[in-house]
Design an enzyme around this catalytic site. Structure first.
Site, PDB file in Angstrom:
ATOM      1  N   ASP A 209       1.010  -1.249  -0.011  1.00 47.86           N
ATOM      2  CA  ASP A 209      -0.329  -0.101   0.118  1.00 47.86           C
ATOM      3  C   ASP A 209       1.110   1.761   0.136  1.00 47.86           C
ATOM      4  O   ASP A 209       2.126   0.862   0.657  1.00 47.86           O
ATOM      5  CB  ASP A 209      -0.729   0.259   0.935  1.00 47.86           C
ATOM      6  CG  ASP A 209      -2.174  -1.089   0.957  1.00 47.86           C
ATOM      7  OD1 ASP A 209      -1.915  -2.216   0.290  1.00 47.86           O
ATOM      8  OD2 ASP A 209      -2.973  -1.046   1.934  1.00 47.86           O
ATOM      9  N   HIS A 354       3.450  -1.911   3.214  1.00 54.66           N
ATOM     10  CA  HIS A 354       3.350  -0.883   2.337  1.00 54.66           C
ATOM     11  C   HIS A 354       4.954  -0.797   2.102  1.00 54.66           C
ATOM     12  O   HIS A 354       5.997  -0.576   2.412  1.00 54.66           O
ATOM     13  CB  HIS A 354       4.193  -0.080   3.624  1.00 54.66           C
ATOM     14  CG  HIS A 354       2.545  -0.436   4.513  1.00 54.66           C
ATOM     15  ND1 HIS A 354       2.205  -1.128   5.544  1.00 54.66           N
ATOM     16  CD2 HIS A 354       0.821   0.362   4.479  1.00 54.66           C
ATOM     17  CE1 HIS A 354       0.706  -0.998   5.815  1.00 54.66           C
ATOM     18  NE2 HIS A 354       0.086   0.276   5.190  1.00 54.66           N
TER      19      HIS A 354
END
Ligand code: ZN
Length: 397
Positions: A209, A354
């Site tokens: 992400d 992430h």
């Protein structure tokens, strides 16, 4: 007591102090040549079955050099002088409530040196594993009355909304109220909401992400390329615009790109028009660079409501959450990320990572990937993109 009794007591106390120095948290073990599950279990003083369980092993007959095993922590803790329950909970990385419940403690503050506490195996982080609805505080409402009205503990309500128990609520204030669990949403929206796949097939999906960026996204792409692992990247539109080359590379190397909003707001608190804007601007930016029209979205923070889900569905999006949280943005430590991921990974898992985190280093994310990928491959897992895992289209064109 005689002098001898005192001496005995002293020895017992010394043993207790020594015992209390043993491992408090789960540990990472990297298998060395010649080791077996049996020898490793013996060295750590735990049962083979415990290692199989905490490492979630599919392949229990052999271990491979460099494979990562998760060694469970001691299940008891001997209270030391000066300890407090909250300090112990923090040190052991478990919820204070869970520690209190597990030990049937009524007075949460009163513990004594030498007391034996049962320590539950690590807490799953599930605060966000929910959808939320918005409730507007009415005159006369209190945290307790709202808690009663929705059947949600005051503590949970306070935690989610970042308010203390004592705070006065103001009429008109908006509160997030837990609505459905991910599993319930999955049942309500089987075609549009996913957080894992229920399957015996050993396929799993890595997701990343908050990129693209100019540092970590490329490093993650390098690692994935070296290990020939495809993944899914939930990109923010504002960054897509800034780093188009990284987006192009992502697609060229066989990964899937998906929508993670333009500016990373809490979508559930926005108007329909604002949500539309966040999604469409991102979709257009990605399409201009890649020619691909995204059909997958992960709302920022995983924050979802039934209302938002309905809107995303009407925009032809499928919502992709996760079932394994690396918590890499917070922990930023290779061993801790292994402990966060390996015990929860199973057939059909969607794992959350992430590649950008508000200027903080995500080097641990880059560093952990080779070990994690290698270890999961020793368990015969196959890495796929989420659309392949879930058998849904990644793009709408
Ligand atoms: Zn995000």
């Amino acid at each position: 007591m005689t002098r001898r009794d005192y001496r005995l007591l002293f020895i017992i106390l010394a043993i207790i102090i020594l015992l209390s120095q043993v491992t408090l948290a789960a540990q990472v073990h990297r298998v060395e040549p010649g080791e077996s599950l049996f020898s490793i279990a013996r060295d750590y003083g735990v049962e083979v079955e415990e290692i199989i369980s905490t490492s979630n092993l599919r392949n229990t007959r052999e271990v491979f050099p460099r494979q990562v095993l998760i060694i469970p922590p001691e299940s008891v803790y001997y209270v030391r002088k000066g300890d407090t329950l909250s300090q112990i909970a923090e040190d052991l990385n478990i919820e204070l409530d869970r520690l209190i419940a597990e030990n049937n403690l009524s007075n949460s503050d009163y513990i004594w040196p030498g007391q034996v506490l049962q320590i539950p195996w690590r807490e799953k982080e599930d605060v966000l594993v929910n959808s939320f609805k918005i409730y507007e505080v009415q005159p006369g409402d209190s945290l307790h009355s709202i808690s009663h009205q929705f059947g949600i503990a005051v503590k949970t309500l306070a935690g989610i909304n970042d308010i203390s128990d004592m705070d006065k609520l103001e009429a008109g204030q908006l509160l997030n109220i837990p609505e459905y669990s991910f599993s319930e949403l999955r049942q309500l929206y089987p075609e549009h909401f996913f957080h894992h796949k229920n399957t015996d097939s050993p396929k799993i999906a890595l997701t990343f992400d908050d990129g693209p960026d100019d540092i970590y996204t490329s490093r993650v792409l390098d690692v994935l390329k070296e290990h020939q692992v495809p993944a899914t990247f939930f990109y923010m539109g504002s960054k897509v615009e800034r780093y188009p080359e990284v987006v192009k590379r992502t697609v060229e190397e066989g990964h899937v790109i998906a929508n993670h909003s333009w500016s990373h707001p809490q979508l559930i608190n926005l108007t329909d028009l604002e949500v539309y804007d966040e999604i469409k601007k991102t979709e257009i930016a990605m399409e201009e660079i890649s020619g691909l029209r995204s059909g997958l979205i992960r709302p920022p923070y995983g924050l979802i409501s039934q209302k938002l889900l309905e809107q995303l569905k009407s925009l032809d999006y499928r919502v992709i959450q996760w079932s394994v949280d690396s918590v890499d943005w917070r922990d930023r430590d290779v061993d801790q990320i292994l402990i966060n991921t390996i015990p929860d990974t199973e057939e059909g898992s969607i794992i959350l990572f992430h590649t950008s985190s508000g200027g903080q280093s995500l080097q641990a994310t880059v560093d952990v990937l080779p070990e994690l990928i290698y270890t999961l491959k020793t368990q015969d897992y196959e890495f796929v993109t989420v659309d392949e895992l879930l058998d849904i289209p990644a793009y709408l064109n």
